[in-house]
Design a protein around this motif. Structure first.
Motif, PDB file in Angstrom:
ATOM      1  N   SER A 187      10.154  16.660   8.766  1.00  0.00           N
ATOM      2  CA  SER A 187       9.383  15.508   8.294  1.00  0.00           C
ATOM      3  C   SER A 187       9.464  14.352   9.279  1.00  0.00           C
ATOM      4  N   GLY A 188       8.624  13.375   9.073  1.00  0.00           N
ATOM      5  CA  GLY A 188       8.768  12.122   9.783  1.00  0.00           C
ATOM      6  C   GLY A 188      10.206  11.656   9.620  1.00  0.00           C
ATOM      7  N   THR A 189      10.883  11.397  10.725  1.00  0.00           N
ATOM      8  CA  THR A 189      12.306  11.077  10.697  1.00  0.00           C
ATOM      9  C   THR A 189      12.512   9.738  11.382  1.00  0.00           C
ATOM     10  N   GLY A 197       0.844   7.137  -6.806  1.00  0.00           N
ATOM     11  CA  GLY A 197      -0.172   8.161  -7.057  1.00  0.00           C
ATOM     12  C   GLY A 197       0.304   9.548  -6.676  1.00  0.00           C
ATOM     13  N   ARG A 198       0.973   9.649  -5.509  1.00  0.00           N
ATOM     14  CA  ARG A 198       1.478  10.957  -5.058  1.00  0.00           C
ATOM     15  C   ARG A 198       2.485  11.499  -6.063  1.00  0.00           C
ATOM     16  N   TRP A 199       3.418  10.641  -6.496  1.00  0.00           N
ATOM     17  CA  TRP A 199       4.439  11.080  -7.461  1.00  0.00           C
ATOM     18  C   TRP A 199       3.778  11.559  -8.757  1.00  0.00           C
ATOM     19  N   ALA A 225      15.223   5.900  11.559  1.00  0.00           N
ATOM     20  CA  ALA A 225      16.611   5.425  11.667  1.00  0.00           C
ATOM     21  C   ALA A 225      17.124   5.010  10.300  1.00  0.00           C
ATOM     22  N   ILE A 226      17.248   6.007   9.407  1.00  0.00           N
ATOM     23  CA  ILE A 226      17.753   5.736   8.054  1.00  0.00           C
ATOM     24  C   ILE A 226      19.034   6.527   7.859  1.00  0.00           C
ATOM     25  N   LYS A 227      20.086   5.835   7.422  1.00  0.00           N
ATOM     26  CA  LYS A 227      21.343   6.490   7.041  1.00  0.00           C
ATOM     27  C   LYS A 227      21.581   6.146   5.570  1.00  0.00           C
ATOM     28  N   ILE A 279       4.920   2.046  10.594  1.00  0.00           N
ATOM     29  CA  ILE A 279       5.886   2.915   9.926  1.00  0.00           C
ATOM     30  C   ILE A 279       5.966   2.440   8.474  1.00  0.00           C
ATOM     31  N   CYS A 280       6.266   3.369   7.538  1.00  0.00           N
ATOM     32  CA  CYS A 280       6.171   2.997   6.118  1.00  0.00           C
ATOM     33  C   CYS A 280       7.135   1.877   5.730  1.00  0.00           C
ATOM     34  N   ARG A 281       8.312   1.815   6.380  1.00  0.00           N
ATOM     35  CA  ARG A 281       9.187   0.657   6.121  1.00  0.00           C
ATOM     36  C   ARG A 281       8.911  -0.389   7.182  1.00  0.00           C
ATOM     37  N   LYS A 289      15.224  10.523  -4.346  1.00  0.00           N
ATOM     38  CA  LYS A 289      16.298   9.846  -5.086  1.00  0.00           C
ATOM     39  C   LYS A 289      16.517   8.420  -4.607  1.00  0.00           C
ATOM     40  N   TYR A 290      15.632   7.903  -3.748  1.00  0.00           N
ATOM     41  CA  TYR A 290      15.795   6.525  -3.288  1.00  0.00           C
ATOM     42  C   TYR A 290      15.846   5.589  -4.504  1.00  0.00           C
ATOM     43  N   PRO A 291      16.718   4.540  -4.431  1.00  0.00           N
ATOM     44  CA  PRO A 291      16.746   3.575  -5.536  1.00  0.00           C
ATOM     45  C   PRO A 291      15.428   2.798  -5.640  1.00  0.00           C
ATOM     46  N   ALA A 325       7.943  19.094   3.169  1.00  0.00           N
ATOM     47  CA  ALA A 325       8.193  18.206   4.305  1.00  0.00           C
ATOM     48  C   ALA A 325       6.943  17.341   4.459  1.00  0.00           C
ATOM     49  N   ALA A 326       7.118  16.087   4.863  1.00  0.00           N
ATOM     50  CA  ALA A 326       5.953  15.193   4.948  1.00  0.00           C
ATOM     51  C   ALA A 326       6.204  14.055   5.912  1.00  0.00           C
ATOM     52  N   SER A 327       5.137  13.322   6.141  1.00  0.00           N
ATOM     53  CA  SER A 327       5.220  12.048   6.858  1.00  0.00           C
ATOM     54  C   SER A 327       4.170  11.146   6.231  1.00  0.00           C
ATOM     55  N   ALA A 328       4.420   9.854   6.288  1.00  0.00           N
ATOM     56  CA  ALA A 328       3.431   8.883   5.798  1.00  0.00           C
ATOM     57  C   ALA A 328       3.505   7.688   6.740  1.00  0.00           C
ATOM     58  N   VAL A 329       2.478   7.529   7.525  1.00  0.00           N
ATOM     59  CA  VAL A 329       2.413   6.394   8.450  1.00  0.00           C
ATOM     60  C   VAL A 329       1.077   5.692   8.265  1.00  0.00           C
ATOM     61  N   SER A 387       7.709  11.181  -2.404  1.00  0.00           N
ATOM     62  CA  SER A 387       7.848  12.585  -2.813  1.00  0.00           C
ATOM     63  C   SER A 387       7.789  13.500  -1.593  1.00  0.00           C
ATOM     64  N   PHE A 388       8.934  13.694  -0.949  1.00  0.00           N
ATOM     65  CA  PHE A 388       8.978  14.643   0.169  1.00  0.00           C
ATOM     66  C   PHE A 388      10.396  15.126   0.397  1.00  0.00           C
ATOM     67  N   ALA A 389      10.507  16.258   1.126  1.00  0.00           N
ATOM     68  CA  ALA A 389      11.793  16.805   1.559  1.00  0.00           C
ATOM     69  C   ALA A 389      11.939  16.527   3.054  1.00  0.00           C
ATOM     70  N   ARG A 390      13.147  16.596   3.591  1.00  0.00           N
ATOM     71  CA  ARG A 390      13.352  16.271   5.021  1.00  0.00           C
ATOM     72  C   ARG A 390      12.812  17.348   5.951  1.00  0.00           C
ATOM     73  N   ALA A 391      12.766  18.605   5.467  1.00  0.00           N
ATOM     74  CA  ALA A 391      12.252  19.688   6.307  1.00  0.00           C
ATOM     75  C   ALA A 391      11.882  20.862   5.424  1.00  0.00           C
ATOM     76  N   ASN A 430       0.818  -1.222   0.000  1.00  0.00           N
ATOM     77  CA  ASN A 430       0.000   0.000   0.000  1.00  0.00           C
ATOM     78  C   ASN A 430       0.849   1.268   0.000  1.00  0.00           C
ATOM     79  N   TYR A 431       1.948   1.304   0.776  1.00  0.00           N
ATOM     80  CA  TYR A 431       2.806   2.501   0.788  1.00  0.00           C
ATOM     81  C   TYR A 431       3.371   2.768  -0.610  1.00  0.00           C
ATOM     82  N   ARG A 432       3.758   1.702  -1.309  1.00  0.00           N
ATOM     83  CA  ARG A 432       4.333   1.876  -2.648  1.00  0.00           C
ATOM     84  C   ARG A 432       3.267   2.320  -3.648  1.00  0.00           C
TER      85      ARG A 432
HETATM   86  C1  3EB Z   1      11.967   7.672   5.221  1.00  0.00           C
HETATM   87  O1  3EB Z   1      12.693   8.566   5.678  1.00  0.00           O
HETATM   88  C2  3EB Z   1      11.050   7.012   6.188  1.00  0.00           C
HETATM   89  O2  3EB Z   1       6.559   8.977   2.394  1.00  0.00           O
HETATM   90  O3  3EB Z   1       6.053  11.012   2.986  1.00  0.00           O
HETATM   91  C3  3EB Z   1       9.398   9.697   6.427  1.00  0.00           C
HETATM   92  C4  3EB Z   1       8.817  10.908   6.092  1.00  0.00           C
HETATM   93  C5  3EB Z   1       9.079   8.546   5.693  1.00  0.00           C
HETATM   94  C6  3EB Z   1       7.910  10.977   5.017  1.00  0.00           C
HETATM   95  C7  3EB Z   1       6.671   9.952   3.142  1.00  0.00           C
HETATM   96  C8  3EB Z   1       8.185   8.650   4.621  1.00  0.00           C
HETATM   97  C9  3EB Z   1       7.597   9.841   4.290  1.00  0.00           C
HETATM   98  O4  3EB Z   1      11.994   7.322   4.041  1.00  0.00           O
HETATM   99  C10 3EB Z   1       9.648   7.224   6.039  1.00  0.00           C
END
Ligand code: 3EB
Length: 312
Positions: free
Chosen positions: A212-214, A129-131, A216-218, A293-295, A183-185, A148-152, A194-198, A122-124
């Motif tokens: 954004s929703g943050t 659709g969002r993209w 444990a991703i490096k 959480i989306c992942r 730019k995620y693979p 900035a966004a979050s998706a849970v 489709s979001f920015a970190r802040a 569902n997240y994918r």
């Molecule tokens: C991530 O950083 C983890 O799909 O809008 C965080 C913030 C996350 C926003 C979104 C997803 C979203 O990829 C999840």
């Protein structure tokens, strides 16, 4: 006797967590989204925006608070058809209503976010659709317009998105230690999130930041898998990096609590302990909610908003 201050007349757009049913409504002043998301601890209400403006309900399941300089709103869509189509329709409307504004922040609540029963998670599907909607609206430089966004997850039969937009330009900020989500693979889905970190809006000295929703991703990889306390540590490290990139201290406050989404309510005390040991927030400045959480390998995600000139 206690003298209560008079209710100020400025309308707000508010979210109430822990509701029995997901529903949009208005009282004599405010727009309200009741969200059927389990509330575990801390403040149960969030103010998305508070500014002079008018409440408008242009369609069923759509409520907007429209001001001169700001626009806030929510969309609640029933699950009729494929989730990518529903997300595309919702975002088409969102982007149409916010034309002439700049999107600062979107909160997405995606039904059964990790469910794969239709052959694609569902997240994918939501990301597809969002993209598509951002691509239709902005074309190849869509990433210059991503908020900035979050998706849970939401354990309900609705897709819900809330937003705040400003008339003045918004600056979008990335985390130098994370690959930008757009730019995620392709291992994370056919279209990237489709979001920015802040995001940052407002005049110098009085800026407002939405982180954004943050999690444990490096780079683009999840870390601390199976260890929620470790995930909290990496997440706070990411929040620190984003805060430095924003250029002013952002920490949770009782006026603007951070939200902590937990996949498993049974992790509550471990996660509260991990936050307290790093002096992040307090019982009045942290809202704990149960959400997937989306992942699927991640157990916790944290978000917050802060004002540069807010009293500490
Ligand atoms: C991530 O950083 C983890 O799909 O809008 C965080 C913030 C996350 C926003 C979104 C997803 C979203 O990829 C999840």
């Amino acid at each position: 006797m206690l003298d209560l201050p008079p209710l100020h007349g400025i309308p707000s757009f508010r979210v109430r967590f822990g509701a029995a049913e997901t529903r949009l409504h208005a009282d004599s002043r405010d727009g309200i989204l009741d969200l059927k998301m389990p509330h575990l601890a801390g403040p149960a209400e969030e103010i998305i925006g508070s500014f002079p403006g008018q409440l408008i309900a242009p369609a069923a399941g759509t409520l907007l608070l429209a001001g001169e300089d700001r626009l806030a709103g929510a969309f609640v869509r029933p699950l009729r058809g494929a989730l990518d189509e529903i997300a595309l329709g919702l975002y088409r409307e969102l982007l149409a209503h916010t034309r002439g504004f700049h999107l600062a922040r979107v909160w997405n609540y995606v039904p059964d976010i990790n469910c794969e029963s239709t052959g694609l998670e569902n997240y994918r599907r939501f990301n597809l659709g969002r993209w598509q909607a951002f691509n239709d609206a902005f074309g190849p430089d869509l990433h210059d317009h991503l908020p900035a966004a979050s998706a849970v997850g939401l354990n309900d039969d609705r897709l819900v998105s809330l937003f705040i937009a400003t008339r003045s330009p918004v600056q979008y900020v990335e985390n130098p230690e994370q690959v930008p989500a757009w730019k995620y693979p392709a291992d994370y889905g056919p279209k990237s999130p489709s979001f920015a970190r802040a995001s940052l809006s407002g005049p110098a000295g009085h800026r407002h930041a939405w982180i954004s929703g943050t999690a444990a991703i490096k780079g683009h990889e999840s870390t601390g898998i199976g260890d929620p306390a470790r995930q909290v540590a990496v997440t706070l490290d990411n929040l620190g990096i984003i805060t430095r990139a924003l250029g002013f201290p952002c920490s949770p406050s009782s006026g603007s609590p951070a939200k902590v989404y937990l996949r498993h309510p049974s992790d509550l005390s471990v996660i509260q302990g991990a936050l307290a040991s790093r002096s992040f927030g307090s019982p009045e400045s942290l809202t704990f909610l149960q959400a997937d959480i989306c992942r699927r390998e991640l157990d916790v995600e944290i978000e917050l908003a802060a004002s540069e000139s807010a009293p500490v």
